[in-house]
Design an enzyme around this catalytic site. Structure first.
Site, PDB file in Angstrom:
ATOM      1  N   GLY A   1      22.229 139.214  -1.102  1.00 23.73           N
ATOM      2  CA  GLY A   1      23.373 139.635  -1.919  1.00 23.73           C
ATOM      3  C   GLY A   1      23.093 140.913  -2.689  1.00 23.73           C
ATOM      4  O   GLY A   1      23.955 141.780  -2.842  1.00 23.73           O
TER       5      GLY A   1
ATOM      6  N   GLY B   1      24.371 133.514   1.541  1.00 24.70           N
ATOM      7  CA  GLY B   1      22.942 133.583   1.847  1.00 24.70           C
ATOM      8  C   GLY B   1      22.124 133.704   0.568  1.00 24.70           C
ATOM      9  O   GLY B   1      22.547 133.252  -0.508  1.00 24.70           O
ATOM     10  N   SER B   2      20.971 134.351   0.695  1.00 18.78           N
ATOM     11  CA  SER B   2      20.048 134.405  -0.443  1.00 18.78           C
ATOM     12  C   SER B   2      20.476 135.455  -1.468  1.00 18.78           C
ATOM     13  O   SER B   2      21.267 136.355  -1.170  1.00 18.78           O
ATOM     14  CB  SER B   2      18.653 134.770   0.070  1.00 18.78           C
ATOM     15  OG  SER B   2      18.691 136.077   0.626  1.00 18.78           O
TER      16      SER B   2
ATOM     17  N   GLU C   1      28.388 134.446  -2.030  1.00 21.36           N
ATOM     18  CA  GLU C   1      28.071 133.043  -2.295  1.00 21.36           C
ATOM     19  C   GLU C   1      26.573 132.912  -2.035  1.00 21.36           C
ATOM     20  O   GLU C   1      26.147 132.760  -0.897  1.00 21.36           O
ATOM     21  CB  GLU C   1      28.911 132.176  -1.357  1.00 21.36           C
ATOM     22  CG  GLU C   1      29.207 130.815  -1.933  1.00 21.36           C
ATOM     23  CD  GLU C   1      28.169 129.818  -1.504  1.00 21.36           C
ATOM     24  OE1 GLU C   1      27.234 129.592  -2.297  1.00 21.36           O
ATOM     25  OE2 GLU C   1      28.272 129.301  -0.404  1.00 21.36           O
TER      26      GLU C   1
HETATM   27  C1  UN1 Z   1      26.343 125.595   1.348  1.00 18.97           C
HETATM   28  O1  UN1 Z   1      25.307 124.948   1.220  1.00 18.97           O
HETATM   29  O2  UN1 Z   1      26.310 126.839   1.589  1.00 18.97           O
HETATM   30  O3  UN1 Z   1      29.279 121.211  -1.428  1.00 18.97           O
HETATM   31  C2  UN1 Z   1      27.710 125.013   1.325  1.00 18.97           C
HETATM   32  C3  UN1 Z   1      28.582 121.124  -0.404  1.00 18.97           C
HETATM   33  C4  UN1 Z   1      29.209 121.515   0.901  1.00 18.97           C
HETATM   34  C5  UN1 Z   1      29.111 122.982   1.132  1.00 18.97           C
HETATM   35  C6  UN1 Z   1      27.750 123.573   0.930  1.00 18.97           C
HETATM   36  N1  UN1 Z   1      30.595 121.112   0.886  1.00 18.97           N
HETATM   37  O4  UN1 Z   1      27.434 120.718  -0.425  1.00 18.97           O
END
Ligand code: UN1
Length: 505
Positions: free
Chosen positions: A244, A239-240, A261
Protein backbone atom coordinates in the site's frame (compact mmCIF):
# COMPACT_ATOMS: atom_id res chain seq x y z
CA UNK A 1 -0.10 -36.62 8.30
CA UNK A 2 -1.08 -38.20 5.01
CA UNK A 3 -0.71 -35.81 2.12
CA UNK A 4 -2.40 -36.48 -1.21
CA UNK A 5 -0.34 -37.29 -4.29
CA UNK A 6 0.58 -34.11 -6.23
CA UNK A 7 -0.86 -35.59 -9.46
CA UNK A 8 -4.19 -36.07 -7.75
CA UNK A 9 -4.24 -32.34 -6.83
CA UNK A 10 -3.31 -31.39 -10.42
CA UNK A 11 -6.16 -33.48 -11.70
CA UNK A 12 -8.64 -31.91 -9.27
CA UNK A 13 -7.54 -28.41 -10.30
CA UNK A 14 -7.85 -29.21 -13.98
CA UNK A 15 -11.29 -30.76 -13.61
CA UNK A 16 -12.59 -27.80 -11.59
CA UNK A 17 -11.25 -25.39 -14.20
CA UNK A 18 -12.91 -27.31 -17.01
CA UNK A 19 -16.24 -27.38 -15.17
CA UNK A 20 -16.03 -23.59 -14.80
CA UNK A 21 -15.57 -23.31 -18.56
CA UNK A 22 -12.00 -22.06 -18.36
CA UNK A 23 -9.59 -22.49 -21.20
CA UNK A 24 -6.92 -24.82 -19.92
CA UNK A 25 -4.20 -24.61 -22.50
CA UNK A 26 -0.92 -25.04 -20.66
CA UNK A 27 0.45 -21.56 -20.31
CA UNK A 28 4.05 -22.67 -20.46
CA UNK A 29 4.91 -20.27 -17.66
CA UNK A 30 6.62 -18.41 -16.32
CA UNK A 31 3.93 -18.21 -13.64
CA UNK A 32 3.62 -21.41 -11.62
CA UNK A 33 0.41 -22.22 -9.78
CA UNK A 34 1.28 -24.18 -6.66
CA UNK A 35 -0.72 -25.76 -3.91
CA UNK A 36 0.33 -25.15 -0.31
CA UNK A 37 -1.19 -28.55 0.55
CA UNK A 38 1.90 -30.31 -0.80
CA UNK A 39 3.97 -27.32 -1.94
CA UNK A 40 3.98 -28.77 -5.45
CA UNK A 41 3.12 -27.39 -8.86
CA UNK A 42 -0.46 -27.49 -10.15
CA UNK A 43 0.23 -26.09 -13.61
CA UNK A 44 1.94 -23.19 -15.34
CA UNK A 45 0.21 -20.03 -16.41
CA UNK A 46 1.24 -17.32 -18.86
CA UNK A 47 2.20 -13.98 -17.34
CA UNK A 48 0.82 -10.87 -18.99
CA UNK A 49 3.31 -8.84 -20.99
CA UNK A 50 3.35 -5.04 -21.02
CA UNK A 51 1.37 -5.20 -24.28
CA UNK A 52 -1.18 -7.57 -22.75
CA UNK A 53 -1.77 -5.15 -19.88
CA UNK A 54 -2.09 -2.23 -22.27
CA UNK A 55 -4.54 -4.19 -24.42
CA UNK A 56 -6.61 -5.16 -21.38
CA UNK A 57 -6.84 -1.57 -20.17
CA UNK A 58 -7.66 -0.30 -23.66
CA UNK A 59 -10.44 -2.88 -24.05
CA UNK A 60 -11.81 -2.06 -20.59
CA UNK A 61 -11.71 1.65 -21.36
CA UNK A 62 -13.49 1.18 -24.70
CA UNK A 63 -16.12 -0.98 -23.03
CA UNK A 64 -16.55 1.65 -20.32
CA UNK A 65 -17.55 4.27 -22.89
CA UNK A 66 -20.46 2.02 -23.86
CA UNK A 67 -21.24 0.46 -20.47
CA UNK A 68 -21.59 3.79 -18.63
CA UNK A 69 -24.68 4.64 -20.68
CA UNK A 70 -26.47 1.34 -20.08
CA UNK A 71 -29.12 2.02 -17.40
CA UNK A 72 -27.91 0.77 -14.01
CA UNK A 73 -30.85 -1.66 -13.49
CA UNK A 74 -29.88 -3.30 -16.81
CA UNK A 75 -26.27 -3.50 -15.72
CA UNK A 76 -27.57 -5.38 -12.69
CA UNK A 77 -28.35 -8.29 -15.01
CA UNK A 78 -24.63 -9.17 -15.18
CA UNK A 79 -24.40 -9.41 -11.41
CA UNK A 80 -27.60 -11.47 -11.31
CA UNK A 81 -26.28 -13.94 -13.91
CA UNK A 82 -22.87 -14.09 -12.27
CA UNK A 83 -24.56 -14.89 -8.95
CA UNK A 84 -26.45 -17.76 -10.61
CA UNK A 85 -23.28 -19.15 -12.19
CA UNK A 86 -21.40 -18.87 -8.90
CA UNK A 87 -24.18 -20.76 -7.17
CA UNK A 88 -23.96 -23.51 -9.81
CA UNK A 89 -20.17 -23.66 -9.55
CA UNK A 90 -19.82 -23.08 -5.83
CA UNK A 91 -18.15 -26.44 -5.25
CA UNK A 92 -15.76 -26.00 -8.21
CA UNK A 93 -14.55 -22.59 -7.11
CA UNK A 94 -14.26 -23.72 -3.50
CA UNK A 95 -12.16 -26.65 -4.68
CA UNK A 96 -9.76 -24.26 -6.43
CA UNK A 97 -9.63 -22.00 -3.35
CA UNK A 98 -8.70 -25.00 -1.20
CA UNK A 99 -6.10 -26.10 -3.73
CA UNK A 100 -4.45 -22.71 -4.16
CA UNK A 101 -4.97 -21.02 -0.79
CA UNK A 102 -5.13 -24.13 1.42
CA UNK A 103 -8.44 -23.24 3.08
CA UNK A 104 -10.61 -25.99 4.53
CA UNK A 105 -13.65 -26.69 2.29
CA UNK A 106 -16.15 -25.08 4.66
CA UNK A 107 -14.21 -21.80 4.67
CA UNK A 108 -13.60 -22.03 0.92
CA UNK A 109 -17.33 -22.48 0.36
CA UNK A 110 -17.98 -19.60 2.74
CA UNK A 111 -15.75 -17.45 0.59
CA UNK A 112 -17.71 -18.37 -2.55
CA UNK A 113 -20.91 -17.67 -0.60
CA UNK A 114 -19.60 -14.12 -0.01
CA UNK A 115 -19.38 -13.82 -3.81
CA UNK A 116 -22.95 -14.98 -4.27
CA UNK A 117 -24.11 -12.61 -1.53
CA UNK A 118 -22.36 -9.59 -3.03
CA UNK A 119 -23.88 -10.37 -6.43
CA UNK A 120 -27.35 -10.28 -4.86
CA UNK A 121 -26.44 -7.08 -3.07
CA UNK A 122 -25.20 -5.56 -6.34
CA UNK A 123 -28.43 -6.44 -8.16
CA UNK A 124 -30.42 -4.53 -5.52
CA UNK A 125 -27.88 -1.72 -5.58
CA UNK A 126 -28.35 -1.32 -9.32
CA UNK A 127 -31.73 0.28 -8.51
CA UNK A 128 -30.46 2.25 -5.52
CA UNK A 129 -27.58 4.43 -6.69
CA UNK A 130 -29.28 7.32 -4.99
CA UNK A 131 -28.25 10.95 -5.10
CA UNK A 132 -29.61 13.59 -2.75
CA UNK A 133 -31.75 16.62 -3.49
CA UNK A 134 -30.80 19.56 -1.29
CA UNK A 135 -32.86 22.68 -0.59
CA UNK A 136 -31.52 25.47 -2.79
CA UNK A 137 -31.15 28.88 -1.20
CA UNK A 138 -32.39 30.47 -4.45
CA UNK A 139 -36.04 30.65 -5.52
CA UNK A 140 -36.91 28.63 -8.62
CA UNK A 141 -33.78 26.52 -8.35
CA UNK A 142 -33.15 22.84 -7.74
CA UNK A 143 -29.92 21.63 -6.14
CA UNK A 144 -29.11 17.95 -6.40
CA UNK A 145 -26.36 15.44 -6.87
CA UNK A 146 -25.99 12.68 -9.44
CA UNK A 147 -23.69 9.66 -9.30
CA UNK A 148 -22.00 8.69 -12.53
CA UNK A 149 -19.75 5.79 -13.50
CA UNK A 150 -16.09 6.46 -12.80
CA UNK A 151 -14.10 4.55 -15.42
CA UNK A 152 -11.79 1.55 -15.40
CA UNK A 153 -11.30 0.03 -11.94
CA UNK A 154 -8.03 -1.83 -11.35
CA UNK A 155 -8.36 -4.59 -8.76
CA UNK A 156 -5.28 -6.07 -7.10
CA UNK A 157 -6.19 -8.92 -4.77
CA UNK A 158 -4.33 -11.10 -2.29
CA UNK A 159 -3.86 -14.87 -2.02
CA UNK A 160 -5.82 -15.31 1.19
CA UNK A 161 -9.21 -14.25 -0.19
CA UNK A 162 -8.57 -14.99 -3.83
CA UNK A 163 -12.19 -14.76 -4.97
CA UNK A 164 -14.36 -12.91 -2.44
CA UNK A 165 -12.41 -9.64 -2.45
CA UNK A 166 -12.39 -9.60 -6.25
CA UNK A 167 -16.15 -10.11 -6.29
CA UNK A 168 -16.84 -7.33 -3.74
CA UNK A 169 -15.04 -4.94 -6.05
CA UNK A 170 -16.20 -6.32 -9.36
CA UNK A 171 -19.91 -6.86 -8.74
CA UNK A 172 -20.24 -3.37 -7.27
CA UNK A 173 -18.04 -1.69 -9.91
CA UNK A 174 -19.98 -3.28 -12.76
CA UNK A 175 -23.41 -2.15 -11.57
CA UNK A 176 -21.90 1.30 -10.97
CA UNK A 177 -21.10 1.38 -14.70
CA UNK A 178 -17.36 0.83 -14.40
CA UNK A 179 -15.29 -1.84 -16.11
CA UNK A 180 -12.65 -3.92 -14.33
CA UNK A 181 -9.09 -5.08 -14.94
CA UNK A 182 -8.04 -7.64 -12.34
CA UNK A 183 -4.53 -8.58 -11.23
CA UNK A 184 -4.92 -11.45 -8.76
CA UNK A 185 -2.16 -12.68 -6.47
CA UNK A 186 0.46 -14.67 -8.37
CA UNK A 187 -0.15 -17.45 -5.84
CA UNK A 188 -3.75 -17.96 -6.95
CA UNK A 189 -3.83 -17.67 -10.75
CA UNK A 190 -6.13 -20.63 -11.33
CA UNK A 191 -9.05 -19.46 -9.18
CA UNK A 192 -8.75 -16.19 -11.08
CA UNK A 193 -8.96 -17.95 -14.45
CA UNK A 194 -12.10 -19.75 -13.28
CA UNK A 195 -13.75 -16.52 -12.03
CA UNK A 196 -12.87 -14.71 -15.23
CA UNK A 197 -14.42 -17.51 -17.32
CA UNK A 198 -17.64 -17.39 -15.29
CA UNK A 199 -17.91 -13.61 -15.58
CA UNK A 200 -17.21 -13.76 -19.32
CA UNK A 201 -20.06 -16.26 -19.63
CA UNK A 202 -22.36 -14.08 -17.52
CA UNK A 203 -21.59 -11.09 -19.77
CA UNK A 204 -22.27 -13.15 -22.91
CA UNK A 205 -25.51 -14.53 -21.52
CA UNK A 206 -26.95 -11.08 -20.82
CA UNK A 207 -25.47 -9.35 -23.86
CA UNK A 208 -23.04 -7.09 -21.98
CA UNK A 209 -19.83 -6.01 -23.76
CA UNK A 210 -17.03 -8.57 -23.37
CA UNK A 211 -14.59 -5.83 -22.44
CA UNK A 212 -16.28 -5.07 -19.10
CA UNK A 213 -13.75 -7.38 -17.48
CA UNK A 214 -10.17 -8.40 -18.15
CA UNK A 215 -7.75 -10.60 -16.25
CA UNK A 216 -4.03 -9.93 -16.18
CA UNK A 217 -1.67 -12.31 -14.44
CA UNK A 218 1.78 -12.02 -12.98
CA UNK A 219 3.90 -10.60 -10.18
CA UNK A 220 4.33 -7.06 -8.90
CA UNK A 221 5.59 -5.63 -12.19
CA UNK A 222 2.27 -6.50 -13.86
CA UNK A 223 0.38 -4.79 -11.04
CA UNK A 224 2.60 -1.74 -11.36
CA UNK A 225 1.41 -1.17 -14.93
CA UNK A 226 -2.13 -1.01 -13.63
CA UNK A 227 -1.05 1.35 -10.86
CA UNK A 228 0.63 3.77 -13.25
CA UNK A 229 -1.89 3.81 -16.10
CA UNK A 230 -3.80 7.09 -16.14
CA UNK A 231 -6.84 5.36 -17.67
CA UNK A 232 -7.33 3.42 -14.43
CA UNK A 233 -9.64 5.79 -12.56
CA UNK A 234 -9.75 3.79 -9.32
CA UNK A 235 -7.18 1.35 -8.06
CA UNK A 236 -8.52 -0.99 -5.39
CA UNK A 237 -5.67 -2.89 -3.78
CA UNK A 238 -5.72 -5.50 -1.02
CA UNK A 239 -2.48 -6.68 0.52
CA UNK A 240 0.34 -5.69 2.85
CA UNK A 241 1.05 -2.24 4.26
CA UNK A 242 4.32 -2.36 2.33
CA UNK A 243 2.41 -2.81 -0.93
CA UNK A 244 0.00 0.00 0.00
CA UNK A 245 2.87 2.36 0.79
CA UNK A 246 4.24 1.76 -2.70
CA UNK A 247 0.92 1.92 -4.54
CA UNK A 248 -0.85 4.81 -2.74
CA UNK A 249 1.60 7.63 -3.57
CA UNK A 250 1.97 6.46 -7.18
CA UNK A 251 -1.75 6.56 -7.82
CA UNK A 252 -2.03 9.88 -5.97
CA UNK A 253 0.80 11.34 -8.08
CA UNK A 254 -1.36 10.95 -11.18
CA UNK A 255 -4.49 12.10 -9.27
CA UNK A 256 -6.07 8.68 -9.56
CA UNK A 257 -8.32 7.34 -6.81
CA UNK A 258 -7.16 4.62 -4.49
CA UNK A 259 -9.03 2.19 -2.28
CA UNK A 260 -6.60 0.45 0.06
CA UNK A 261 -7.37 -2.55 2.20
CA UNK A 262 -4.10 -3.37 3.95
CA UNK A 263 -2.95 -5.17 7.06
CA UNK A 264 -4.74 -5.59 10.34
CA UNK A 265 -3.54 -6.29 13.85
CA UNK A 266 -6.87 -7.17 15.27
CA UNK A 267 -7.54 -7.45 18.96
CA UNK A 268 -10.29 -8.65 21.25
CA UNK A 269 -10.80 -7.24 24.72
CA UNK A 270 -12.08 -9.85 27.18
CA UNK A 271 -13.76 -8.29 30.21
CA UNK A 272 -14.34 -9.99 33.58
CA UNK A 273 -18.05 -10.42 32.82
CA UNK A 274 -17.46 -12.19 29.48
CA UNK A 275 -19.29 -15.44 28.74
CA UNK A 276 -16.14 -17.55 28.51
CA UNK A 277 -17.70 -20.48 26.63
CA UNK A 278 -18.70 -18.15 23.83
CA UNK A 279 -15.43 -16.22 24.06
CA UNK A 280 -13.30 -19.35 23.62
CA UNK A 281 -15.24 -20.36 20.49
CA UNK A 282 -15.07 -16.87 19.01
CA UNK A 283 -11.36 -16.52 19.78
CA UNK A 284 -10.36 -19.93 18.42
CA UNK A 285 -12.18 -19.41 15.10
CA UNK A 286 -10.77 -15.91 14.62
CA UNK A 287 -7.20 -16.70 15.69
CA UNK A 288 -6.63 -20.20 14.32
CA UNK A 289 -9.16 -20.32 11.46
CA UNK A 290 -7.68 -19.97 7.95
CA UNK A 291 -4.36 -20.74 9.72
CA UNK A 292 -4.31 -17.10 10.89
CA UNK A 293 -4.13 -15.88 7.29
CA UNK A 294 -7.07 -13.49 7.16
CA UNK A 295 -6.51 -9.79 7.30
CA UNK A 296 -9.20 -9.93 10.01
CA UNK A 297 -7.51 -12.77 11.95
CA UNK A 298 -7.37 -12.23 15.70
CA UNK A 299 -3.77 -11.49 16.70
CA UNK A 300 -4.03 -9.90 20.15
CA UNK A 301 -6.09 -10.73 23.21
CA UNK A 302 -6.38 -8.06 25.87
CA UNK A 303 -7.77 -9.91 28.88
CA UNK A 304 -8.72 -8.69 32.32
CA UNK A 305 -6.20 -10.14 34.76
CA UNK A 306 -8.95 -11.81 36.80
CA UNK A 307 -9.91 -14.13 33.92
CA UNK A 308 -6.61 -14.35 32.03
CA UNK A 309 -5.31 -17.63 33.51
CA UNK A 310 -8.59 -19.45 33.01
CA UNK A 311 -9.05 -18.15 29.46
CA UNK A 312 -5.48 -18.99 28.41
CA UNK A 313 -5.93 -22.47 29.84
CA UNK A 314 -9.19 -22.98 27.94
CA UNK A 315 -7.86 -21.65 24.63
CA UNK A 316 -4.76 -23.78 24.97
CA UNK A 317 -6.86 -26.89 25.55
CA UNK A 318 -9.09 -26.00 22.55
CA UNK A 319 -5.94 -25.54 20.44
CA UNK A 320 -4.85 -29.02 21.55
CA UNK A 321 -8.03 -30.44 19.94
CA UNK A 322 -7.61 -28.63 16.62
CA UNK A 323 -6.77 -30.94 13.79
CA UNK A 324 -4.03 -29.45 11.59
CA UNK A 325 -3.44 -31.02 8.19
CA UNK A 326 -4.55 -31.63 4.65
CA UNK A 327 -7.59 -29.35 4.34
CA UNK A 328 -9.42 -31.96 2.26
CA UNK A 329 -9.34 -34.43 5.18
CA UNK A 330 -12.44 -34.77 7.33
CA UNK A 331 -12.24 -32.98 10.64
CA UNK A 332 -9.25 -30.80 9.72
CA UNK A 333 -9.78 -27.22 10.85
CA UNK A 334 -6.35 -25.72 10.17
CA UNK A 335 -4.75 -26.08 6.76
CA UNK A 336 -1.24 -25.16 5.64
CA UNK A 337 0.56 -21.83 5.62
CA UNK A 338 0.82 -20.47 2.11
CA UNK A 339 4.57 -21.01 1.74
CA UNK A 340 7.96 -21.20 3.37
CA UNK A 341 8.37 -17.48 3.87
CA UNK A 342 5.11 -17.40 5.86
CA UNK A 343 6.53 -20.14 8.09
CA UNK A 344 9.82 -18.30 8.50
CA UNK A 345 8.04 -15.05 9.34
CA UNK A 346 6.11 -16.93 12.03
CA UNK A 347 9.29 -18.41 13.53
CA UNK A 348 11.04 -15.02 13.50
CA UNK A 349 8.08 -13.44 15.28
CA UNK A 350 8.02 -16.18 17.92
CA UNK A 351 11.77 -15.76 18.52
CA UNK A 352 11.32 -12.02 18.96
CA UNK A 353 8.39 -12.57 21.32
CA UNK A 354 10.52 -14.90 23.46
CA UNK A 355 13.38 -12.40 23.45
CA UNK A 356 10.90 -9.76 24.66
CA UNK A 357 10.00 -11.93 27.65
CA UNK A 358 7.02 -13.72 26.12
CA UNK A 359 6.08 -17.30 26.97
CA UNK A 360 4.83 -19.63 24.25
CA UNK A 361 2.01 -21.45 26.02
CA UNK A 362 1.43 -23.84 23.13
CA UNK A 363 1.94 -24.29 19.40
CA UNK A 364 4.26 -22.65 16.92
CA UNK A 365 6.02 -25.79 15.82
CA UNK A 366 5.78 -27.49 12.46
CA UNK A 367 3.26 -30.23 12.52
CA UNK A 368 4.09 -32.83 9.88
CA UNK A 369 3.65 -32.24 6.17
CA UNK A 370 6.49 -32.52 3.72
CA UNK A 371 9.64 -30.56 2.95
CA UNK A 372 7.75 -28.15 0.76
CA UNK A 373 4.46 -27.88 2.69
CA UNK A 374 4.24 -25.84 5.88
CA UNK A 375 1.77 -26.98 8.50
CA UNK A 376 1.99 -25.37 11.94
CA UNK A 377 0.07 -25.67 15.14
CA UNK A 378 -1.45 -22.31 16.11
CA UNK A 379 0.62 -20.51 18.75
CA UNK A 380 -0.62 -18.92 21.95
CA UNK A 381 1.90 -16.54 23.52
CA UNK A 382 1.65 -14.65 26.80
CA UNK A 383 3.41 -11.29 26.63
CA UNK A 384 4.48 -9.06 29.54
CA UNK A 385 3.91 -5.96 27.41
CA UNK A 386 2.83 -4.85 23.94
CA UNK A 387 6.33 -4.95 22.46
CA UNK A 388 7.24 -4.15 18.85
CA UNK A 389 6.59 -7.68 17.57
CA UNK A 390 3.05 -7.52 18.96
CA UNK A 391 2.49 -4.25 17.14
CA UNK A 392 3.41 -5.84 13.80
CA UNK A 393 1.15 -7.98 11.66
CA UNK A 394 2.59 -11.47 11.19
CA UNK A 395 0.45 -13.35 8.67
CA UNK A 396 0.35 -16.64 10.59
CA UNK A 397 -1.56 -18.12 13.54
CA UNK A 398 0.04 -16.38 16.51
CA UNK A 399 -2.20 -15.05 19.27
CA UNK A 400 -0.51 -12.75 21.79
CA UNK A 401 -2.14 -12.42 25.19
CA UNK A 402 -1.82 -9.22 27.23
CA UNK A 403 -3.57 -8.43 30.50
CA UNK A 404 -5.22 -5.28 31.79
CA UNK A 405 -6.49 -3.99 35.11
CA UNK A 406 -8.86 -1.19 34.20
CA UNK A 407 -10.97 -0.60 31.13
CA UNK A 408 -9.25 2.62 29.97
CA UNK A 409 -5.99 0.73 29.94
CA UNK A 410 -7.59 -1.99 27.78
CA UNK A 411 -8.77 0.59 25.22
CA UNK A 412 -5.38 2.30 25.23
CA UNK A 413 -3.57 -1.00 24.58
CA UNK A 414 -6.13 -1.88 21.97
CA UNK A 415 -5.58 1.32 19.96
CA UNK A 416 -1.84 1.53 20.47
CA UNK A 417 -0.90 -0.24 17.19
CA UNK A 418 -0.41 1.26 13.73
CA UNK A 419 -3.18 -0.80 12.08
CA UNK A 420 -6.94 -0.32 12.45
CA UNK A 421 -8.97 -3.00 10.71
CA UNK A 422 -11.08 -5.16 13.00
CA UNK A 423 -11.73 -5.39 16.74
CA UNK A 424 -14.06 -6.93 19.26
CA UNK A 425 -15.02 -7.00 22.88
CA UNK A 426 -16.34 -9.92 24.86
CA UNK A 427 -18.41 -8.59 27.74
CA UNK A 428 -21.90 -8.78 29.20
CA UNK A 429 -21.55 -5.29 30.66
CA UNK A 430 -23.51 -2.92 28.43
CA UNK A 431 -21.51 0.12 29.50
CA UNK A 432 -18.28 -1.49 28.42
CA UNK A 433 -19.74 -2.69 25.14
CA UNK A 434 -21.10 0.75 24.26
CA UNK A 435 -17.88 2.47 25.29
CA UNK A 436 -15.93 0.11 23.02
CA UNK A 437 -18.14 1.13 20.08
CA UNK A 438 -18.08 4.86 20.95
CA UNK A 439 -15.88 7.64 19.56
CA UNK A 440 -13.34 7.12 22.34
CA UNK A 441 -13.45 3.32 22.06
CA UNK A 442 -12.01 1.08 19.34
CA UNK A 443 -10.37 3.07 16.54
CA UNK A 444 -10.93 0.34 13.93
CA UNK A 445 -13.13 0.22 10.83
CA UNK A 446 -14.86 -2.85 12.27
CA UNK A 447 -15.81 -3.09 15.96
CA UNK A 448 -17.82 -6.08 17.23
CA UNK A 449 -19.41 -7.19 20.47
CA UNK A 450 -19.36 -10.82 21.56
CA UNK A 451 -18.14 -12.18 18.24
CA UNK A 452 -14.58 -12.50 16.95
CA UNK A 453 -12.76 -10.11 14.64
CA UNK A 454 -13.04 -12.19 11.45
CA UNK A 455 -15.91 -13.42 9.34
CA UNK A 456 -17.68 -10.16 8.49
CA UNK A 457 -20.89 -10.24 6.44
CA UNK A 458 -20.90 -8.53 3.03
CA UNK A 459 -23.75 -6.13 3.93
CA UNK A 460 -21.50 -3.80 5.91
CA UNK A 461 -18.69 -1.64 4.61
CA UNK A 462 -15.40 -3.54 4.97
CA UNK A 463 -12.08 -1.86 5.69
CA UNK A 464 -10.12 -0.01 8.31
CA UNK A 465 -8.23 3.02 9.50
CA UNK A 466 -4.60 4.07 10.00
CA UNK A 467 -2.14 1.77 8.21
CA UNK A 468 -5.04 -0.40 7.07
CA UNK A 469 -5.46 2.25 4.41
CA UNK A 470 -8.88 3.81 4.99
CA UNK A 471 -10.70 2.14 2.07
CA UNK A 472 -14.17 0.63 2.33
CA UNK A 473 -15.43 -2.16 0.08
CA UNK A 474 -18.45 -4.43 -0.15
CA UNK A 475 -21.77 -3.33 1.38
CA UNK A 476 -23.43 -0.24 2.85
CA UNK A 477 -22.52 2.84 0.76
CA UNK A 478 -19.05 1.58 -0.21
CA UNK A 479 -20.32 1.84 -3.82
CA UNK A 480 -19.73 5.60 -3.70
CA UNK A 481 -15.98 5.01 -4.10
CA UNK A 482 -16.73 3.45 -7.50
CA UNK A 483 -18.64 6.45 -8.87
CA UNK A 484 -18.09 10.13 -9.39
CA UNK A 485 -20.43 12.69 -7.89
CA UNK A 486 -21.76 15.64 -9.85
CA UNK A 487 -23.51 18.51 -8.07
CA UNK A 488 -26.22 20.02 -10.27
CA UNK A 489 -28.01 23.35 -9.89
CA UNK A 490 -31.00 23.79 -12.16
CA UNK A 491 -32.71 27.16 -12.57
CA UNK A 492 -36.34 26.70 -13.60
CA UNK A 493 -37.29 30.36 -13.13
CA UNK A 494 -36.99 33.36 -15.45
CA UNK A 495 -34.74 35.23 -13.02
CA UNK A 496 -31.05 34.85 -12.26
CA UNK A 497 -30.51 35.31 -8.54
CA UNK A 498 -26.89 34.72 -7.50
CA UNK A 499 -25.93 32.59 -4.51
CA UNK A 500 -24.79 34.25 -1.28
CA UNK A 501 -26.91 37.28 -2.26
CA UNK A 502 -24.23 38.59 -4.63
CA UNK A 503 -25.37 41.49 -6.84
CA UNK A 504 -23.75 41.79 -10.26
CA UNK A 505 -25.65 44.42 -12.16
C1 UN1 B 1 -9.42 -10.57 4.02
O1 UN1 B 1 -8.85 -11.29 4.83
O2 UN1 B 1 -8.76 -9.89 3.18
O3 UN1 B 1 -14.27 -10.71 7.48
C2 UN1 B 1 -10.90 -10.46 3.87
C3 UN1 B 1 -13.67 -11.68 6.99
C4 UN1 B 1 -13.96 -12.02 5.56
C5 UN1 B 1 -13.13 -11.21 4.63
C6 UN1 B 1 -11.67 -11.17 4.94
N1 UN1 B 1 -15.36 -11.79 5.30
O4 UN1 B 1 -12.88 -12.35 7.63
Amino acid sequence: MNLPAPEELCRRAEEALIRCGAEITDGGGPLVARTPITGTELRTVTSSSAEDVDRAITAAHDAFLEWRSVPAPQRGAVARRLGQLLTEHKADLAELVTLEAGKIPSEAQGEVQEMIDICEFAVGLSRQLYGKTMASERPGHRLMETWHPLGVVGVISAFNFPVAVWSWNTAVALVCGDTVVWKPSDRTPLTAIACDALLARAARDVGAPAGIHALIQGAGDVGERLVDDARVALLSATGSVRMGRAVGPRVAARFGKCLLELGGNNAAVVAPSADLDLTVRGVVFSAAGTAGQRCTSLRRLIVHSSVADELVERISSAYGQLKVGNPFDDGVLVGPLVNRSAFEAMQTALDKARADGGTVVCGGERSGGSDSAYYVSPALVRMPAQTSVVREETFAPILYVLTYEDFDQAIALHNEVPQGLSSSIFTTDQREAERFLAADGSDCGIANVNIGTSGAEIGGAFGGEKETGGGRESGSDAWKAYMRRATNTVNYSDRLPLAQGVEFT
